[in-house]
Design an enzyme around this catalytic site. Sequence first.
Site, mmCIF file in Angstrom:
data_model
loop_
_atom_site.group_PDB
_atom_site.id
_atom_site.type_symbol
_atom_site.label_atom_id
_atom_site.label_comp_id
_atom_site.label_asym_id
_atom_site.label_seq_id
_atom_site.Cartn_x
_atom_site.Cartn_y
_atom_site.Cartn_z
ATOM 1 N N HIS A 22 0.928 -0.990 -0.328
ATOM 2 C CA HIS A 22 0.589 -0.198 -0.144
ATOM 3 C C HIS A 22 0.516 1.461 -0.144
ATOM 4 C CE1 HIS A 22 -2.566 2.930 1.976
ATOM 5 N NE2 HIS A 22 -2.934 3.151 0.879
ATOM 6 N N ASP A 30 6.109 5.585 -21.789
ATOM 7 C CA ASP A 30 6.312 5.539 -23.321
ATOM 8 C C ASP A 30 7.912 4.699 -23.481
ATOM 9 O OD1 ASP A 30 8.680 7.756 -23.747
ATOM 10 O OD2 ASP A 30 7.187 9.093 -23.679
ATOM 11 N N TYR A 130 5.623 12.235 -23.760
ATOM 12 C CA TYR A 130 4.774 12.168 -22.708
ATOM 13 C C TYR A 130 3.932 11.622 -22.241
ATOM 14 C CZ TYR A 130 7.181 16.503 -24.577
ATOM 15 O OH TYR A 130 8.150 17.625 -24.865
ATOM 16 N N ASN A 132 3.241 8.833 -20.004
ATOM 17 C CA ASN A 132 3.996 8.705 -18.842
ATOM 18 C C ASN A 132 2.942 8.854 -17.996
ATOM 19 O OD1 ASN A 132 6.767 7.955 -20.403
ATOM 20 N ND2 ASN A 132 6.214 10.829 -20.062
#
Length: 157
Positions: A22, A30, A130, A132
């Site tokens: 947790h 990418d 971008y 990600n």
Amino acid sequence: MLKGLDPLLSPELLFTLRAMGHGDEIAIVDGNYPGVEHARRLIRLDGHRLIPVLNAVLSVLPIDDFVPEAIFRSTVKAERDKLDPVHEEMIDCCARHEPHRQVVPLVGQDFYGRVRAAHALVQTSEPRLYANIILRKGVIYPKEPGTQAAEVDPFVY
């Protein structure tokens, strides 16, 4: 192959997702991301795009509901609120699995720093820039007493 599991969930990825606790975070990135440099644990899923991998991971990973923000995406340069089509797809995918959670943009070094601290990094072959995202693992709550849950004793074979 296993019943009910997306085949993109490789043995290494399943092991990692199960081993996370947790609050641990996993980044899915990418093909251009500097994965080797930023990963504490690197899992390669070459030949696969980010959205199907994200969908597979979200099919088994609970998202943390103990904190106000648990899903983060990279931004287009320093443009925090700009959404490329891949960002819209990530948000839509997350909304299907976690409709009450927002995908929070993190600019540049804030995003990179969080990836470096993540439990693991999954590198896809996504060609879009971008693309990600970071997911923070939550918990699976125990069944309420009196519900019709199948009791399984792990020590009886």
